[in-house]
Design a protein around this motif. Structure first.
Motif, PDB file in Angstrom:
ATOM      1  N   TYR A 236       5.916  10.134  -0.590  1.00  0.00           N
ATOM      2  CA  TYR A 236       5.246   8.839  -0.544  1.00  0.00           C
ATOM      3  C   TYR A 236       5.642   8.101   0.729  1.00  0.00           C
ATOM      4  CZ  TYR A 236       4.248   9.548  -5.490  1.00  0.00           C
ATOM      5  OH  TYR A 236       3.792  10.056  -6.680  1.00  0.00           O
ATOM      6  N   SER A 237       4.687   7.345   1.256  1.00  0.00           N
ATOM      7  CA  SER A 237       4.933   6.433   2.366  1.00  0.00           C
ATOM      8  C   SER A 237       4.433   5.074   1.911  1.00  0.00           C
ATOM      9  CB  SER A 237       4.165   6.911   3.605  1.00  0.00           C
ATOM     10  OG  SER A 237       4.401   6.057   4.690  1.00  0.00           O
ATOM     11  N   PHE A 238       5.190   4.023   2.244  1.00  0.00           N
ATOM     12  CA  PHE A 238       4.855   2.689   1.737  1.00  0.00           C
ATOM     13  C   PHE A 238       4.675   1.693   2.868  1.00  0.00           C
ATOM     14  CE2 PHE A 238       7.682   4.519  -1.601  1.00  0.00           C
ATOM     15  CZ  PHE A 238       6.722   4.675  -2.578  1.00  0.00           C
TER      16      PHE A 238
ATOM     17  N   ALA B 108       0.848  -1.199   0.000  1.00  0.00           N
ATOM     18  CA  ALA B 108       0.000   0.000   0.000  1.00  0.00           C
ATOM     19  C   ALA B 108       0.875   1.238   0.000  1.00  0.00           C
ATOM     20  CB  ALA B 108      -0.910   0.003   1.221  1.00  0.00           C
ATOM     21  N   SER B 109       0.272   2.362  -0.412  1.00  0.00           N
ATOM     22  CA  SER B 109       0.996   3.626  -0.400  1.00  0.00           C
ATOM     23  C   SER B 109       0.088   4.741   0.101  1.00  0.00           C
ATOM     24  CB  SER B 109       1.517   3.971  -1.800  1.00  0.00           C
ATOM     25  OG  SER B 109       0.439   4.248  -2.660  1.00  0.00           O
ATOM     26  N   SER B 110       0.721   5.804   0.565  1.00  0.00           N
ATOM     27  CA  SER B 110       0.037   7.012   0.999  1.00  0.00           C
ATOM     28  C   SER B 110       0.819   8.183   0.423  1.00  0.00           C
ATOM     29  CB  SER B 110      -0.003   7.080   2.527  1.00  0.00           C
ATOM     30  OG  SER B 110      -0.640   8.253   2.970  1.00  0.00           O
ATOM     31  N   GLU B 111       0.125   9.273   0.091  1.00  0.00           N
ATOM     32  CA  GLU B 111       0.779  10.420  -0.525  1.00  0.00           C
ATOM     33  C   GLU B 111       0.561  11.677   0.303  1.00  0.00           C
ATOM     34  OE1 GLU B 111      -0.647  10.758  -4.520  1.00  0.00           O
ATOM     35  OE2 GLU B 111      -0.094   8.711  -5.010  1.00  0.00           O
ATOM     36  N   GLN B 112       1.562  12.549   0.277  1.00  0.00           N
ATOM     37  CA  GLN B 112       1.491  13.840   0.947  1.00  0.00           C
ATOM     38  C   GLN B 112       1.852  14.910  -0.080  1.00  0.00           C
ATOM     39  OE1 GLN B 112       4.713  14.837   3.608  1.00  0.00           O
ATOM     40  NE2 GLN B 112       3.323  15.903   4.997  1.00  0.00           N
ATOM     41  N   LEU B 113       0.931  15.851  -0.300  1.00  0.00           N
ATOM     42  CA  LEU B 113       1.183  16.947  -1.227  1.00  0.00           C
ATOM     43  C   LEU B 113       1.727  18.134  -0.458  1.00  0.00           C
ATOM     44  CD1 LEU B 113      -2.084  16.774  -3.328  1.00  0.00           C
ATOM     45  CD2 LEU B 113       0.166  15.907  -3.942  1.00  0.00           C
TER      46      LEU B 113
END
Length: 64
Positions: free
Chosen positions: A60-62, A49-54
């Motif tokens: 990216y965090s994985f 899974a991944s998460s994104e921060q603008l």
């Protein structure tokens, strides 16, 4: 000035906040994963899974 950014799926999210975990990572997240963790020698990680921060770009965090 607004503290929100419009994401690709059309939803608004606070700038600097992390997105929810995406268990179907975007092509951009997959490329970032392969260009970083995929180049480590002696280990083999699988992207779950991944998460994104603008911010000023995308972080990216994985989950591997």
């Amino acid at each position: 000035m607004s503290n929100e950014a419009l994401l690709q799926n059309g939803t608004a999210e606070l700038v600097g906040a992390w997105s929810n975990w995406n268990f179907n990572p975007t092509p951009e997240a997959k490329i970032a994963f392969e260009n970083t963790l995929g180049k480590l020698i002696g280990v083999d990680y699988t992207l779950i899974a991944s998460s994104e921060q603008l911010v000023n770009g995308t972080n990216y965090s994985f989950i591997c």
